[in-house]
Design a protein around this motif. Structure first.
Motif: not given
Length: 366
Positions: A177-187, A355-366
């Motif tokens: 990755g470029g930088i370890q931030i959620p939009p990167v680690t989610i991929f 199938i649920v693809v789960q990442s700690p970086a997955s967006p959360v909607t309210e």
């Protein structure tokens, strides 16, 4: 197999790709549009580092802005480029000073900056691409005039990981990755899970270098611009046996494509855009894990024009076609019909929730 179907002097640079780059790469005069001088609504974009023609998320977001302008004579669009994080605040303030009616900040690294600007200018609607309103520490912040545009790219990356596992000849693939931030680690999370699915279903033992999903640790450049570091990192993984590289690093990812172009046995998978069309390295690319940035930004601009923006979150998924796996292009005859059918089945299972693809970086909607 991972071996490229053919090699061209310009690495498969197609007429379609050239047209796409020409259309997206023409920067408007004065960082904005030449037309619509009498437009009543000014939508402004502040890019992340890498520039408006980064072949990635900045370029796609700008394409969405331009599409909104093309469709409505009352809308004019403009952008300001950031060469580093130090440019975020000045560019956002300059957009406010330019009397922009809607301001889009591109990139999760800009979330806190956009939030601060929005709270100081509550009469102006803002949007954040790949992030949500937050403070400098990343904690969520209430901001009624900030719209969040996010993508569950773990889903499209899952499909990409499955394809990578099906195509590798060495049994080793790599990501960085470029930088370890959620939009990167989610991929990277989705990619790892797709490989694991292939190993489970097909009895393979494909190894992933560069990312440990359980530990949430891996290889990062600390930059989205350093293509030289991207190439050297990719070369290192290639010496370790990797024959497919998955860079998640915006323009720095071009380094991985350069490394692949120098080795007939190595291929790559792109992110954000269809890299076959947005880069000059078509022959190196098996596919891309896309997110529909252009459409999402386009829709946000039109919503702002119609007075419909505010807080809230859009999340692109496979179900709403906000994320997708790009066509195989030159690899279409290389990827087996069996793998293609399996990818279609996995897509349907993700959409249905089987199938649920789960990442700690997955967006959360309210």
């Amino acid at each position: 197999m991972a071996v490229k179907p053919f090699k061209l002097a310009l690495a498969g640079f197609s007429a379609v790709g050239l047209a796409a780059l020409t259309a997206c790469g023409e920067a408007p005069t004065d960082n904005g549009s030449d037309g619509n001088a009498d437009a009543s609504f000014l939508a402004c974009m502040v890019t992340d580092s890498g520039g408006v023609d980064d072949k990635s998320f900045n370029e796609s977001s700008w394409a969405g802005m331009q599409k909104a302008e093309d469709e409505n004579d009352d809308i004019k669009v403009a952008y300001k480029e950031s060469s580093s994080e130090a440019d975020y605040d000045p560019n956002l303030q300059a957009s406010v000073d330019d009397d922009c009616d809607f301001i889009v900040g591109v990139g999760g690294l800009m979330s806190a900056n956009v939030t601060t600007a929005a709270l100081a200018n509550e009469d102006i609607p803002f949007a954040i691409v790949d992030g949500g309103p937050s403070d400098a520490d990343g904690n969520p912040v209430e901001a009624d005039n900030v719209y969040s545009i996010q993508f569950d790219t773990a889903q499209s990356a899952y499909l990409a990981g499955y394809v990578a596992a099906s195509q590798t000849e060495t049994g080793i693939v790599a990501t960085w990755g470029g930088i370890q931030i959620p939009p990167v680690t989610i991929f990277m999370d989705g990619f790892a899970e797709g490989i694991a699915k292939h190993n489970e279903d097909k009895g393979t033992d494909v190894q992933l270098l560069g990312w440990d999903e359980a530990a949430q640790s891996g290889t990062f450049l600390g930059s989205f611009e350093d293509t030289a570091a991207g190439k050297s990192t990719s070369d290192t993984f290639i010496t370790q046996g990797a024959d497919i590289i998955f860079p998640v690093a915006g323009p720095a990812g071009i380094g991985a494509l350069t490394a692949a172009a120098e080795n007939d046995a190595v291929s790559a998978i792109w992110v954000d855009t269809d890299g076959y069309e947005s880069t000059e390295y078509g022959a190196e690319l098996i596919t891309s894990a896309e997110k529909g940035l252009a459409n999402a930004v386009h829709d946000a601009v039109l919503a702002a024009y119609n007075g419909d923006t505010g807080s809230g979150t859009y999340v692109g998924t496979l179900e709403n076609e906000g994320v997708s796996l790009a066509p195989f292009h030159d690899f279409d005859a290389v990827v087996s019909d069996e793998t293609k059918a399996e990818v279609e089945a996995l897509t349907a299972q993700i959409i249905s929730g089987e199938i649920v693809v789960q990442s700690p970086a997955s967006p959360v909607t309210e």
